[in-house]
Design a protein around this motif. Structure first.
Motif, PDB file in Angstrom:
ATOM      1  N   UNK A   1       6.837   1.462  -8.552  1.00 35.52           N
ATOM      2  CA  UNK A   1       7.580   1.709  -7.313  1.00 35.52           C
ATOM      3  C   UNK A   1       6.619   2.045  -6.191  1.00 35.52           C
ATOM      4  N   UNK A   2       6.748   1.352  -5.080  1.00 34.09           N
ATOM      5  CA  UNK A   2       5.912   1.593  -3.904  1.00 34.09           C
ATOM      6  C   UNK A   2       6.760   2.259  -2.835  1.00 34.09           C
ATOM      7  N   UNK A   3       6.266   3.388  -2.318  1.00 31.23           N
ATOM      8  CA  UNK A   3       7.036   4.124  -1.318  1.00 31.23           C
ATOM      9  C   UNK A   3       7.268   3.283  -0.071  1.00 31.23           C
ATOM     10  N   UNK A   4       6.248   2.514   0.317  1.00 28.76           N
ATOM     11  CA  UNK A   4       6.368   1.631   1.469  1.00 28.76           C
ATOM     12  C   UNK A   4       6.319   0.189   0.996  1.00 28.76           C
ATOM     13  N   UNK A   5       7.016  -0.711   1.670  1.00 29.69           N
ATOM     14  CA  UNK A   5       6.895  -2.138   1.344  1.00 29.69           C
ATOM     15  C   UNK A   5       5.440  -2.573   1.431  1.00 29.69           C
TER      16      UNK A   5
END
Length: 225
Positions: free
Chosen positions: A191-195
């Motif tokens: 999971x990446x907090x930002x695109x």
């Protein structure tokens, strides 16, 4: 292209399966509502089922509630399946594998946009319009367009997926074999907090913003506009 069976994370399988059922349910019941009341653009004269609108509305509401979770997954975990900045350049590689993959990413992205448009227009519909023959409301016409966009988007999505990965790719999303990495504690791995790119950031803003609008608009406008 390779026809080996790809691995799909269990969280994607769960979300995709639920979304797929709700999409097909919405498309089918949506057409049934149109076929019962409107029929301007053709009809199948389907048997009338009691409270078709209510059934369609319930399925559509469930779809709306699940759509934000699916969109967040797409942008923050499965973003490689969406349109990329370089996808436009890759479309010049006509006939090559990357060209088909880029088309598949466009198809996946189009589905998110179509779904967002469909839920916005659907939320602004009024139940009394169709039974009373009020077929020219802007929101209803928009929702008809949204239904058509969803139908076309699903068809393109299936065709591109079949072209890129064949039957193994189409069936992989419904393969329920469990691996150690399928345990819930691994679901948000990656999971990446930002695109991953600025392009996807703005794309996500459009989709998530549109879904938020679908929740908020009916609270602001309580009468037909």
């Amino acid at each position: 292209m390779s026809r080996t069976v790809p691995y799909q994370p269990v969280l994607l399988r769960l979300l995709h399966s639920a979304i797929a059922l709700l999409v097909f349910g919405s498309l089918i019941t949506g057409f049934m509502v149109y076929d019962r009341y409107d029929k301007r653009f053709g009809t199948l004269n389907l048997p009338i089922i009691r409270d078709t609108q209510g059934i369609h509305g319930t399925i559509a509401l469930a779809f709306l509630c699940l759509l934000p979770l699916f969109a967040i997954y797409c942008f923050h975990i499965g973003d490689r399946r969406l349109i990329q900045k370089e996808s436009f350049k890759q479309l010049q590689e006509v006939g090559k594998p990357i060209w088909w993959i880029s088309l598949q990413r466009f198809a996946n992205s189009l589905l998110l946009v179509s779904a967002t448009f469909a839920v916005i227009t659907g939320r602004m519909m009024q139940e009394e319009w169709l039974p009373t023959g009020e077929f020219n409301h802007v929101w209803y016409i928009g929702h008809l367009i949204g239904w058509l966009l969803m139908f076309v988007s699903v068809a393109i999505h299936l065709l591109m997926s079949a072209k890129v990965g064949g039957l193994p790719l189409l069936l992989s999303i419904y393969n329920w074999k469990i691996r150690p990495e399928d345990m819930p504690k691994f679901w948000l791995r990656g999971f990446k907090l930002k695109p991953s790119t600025t392009f996807l950031f703005f794309f996500e803003a459009v989709v998530i913003g549109g879904i938020a609008i679908a929740f908020i608009l009916p609270l602001i406008f309580t009468s037909p506009q």
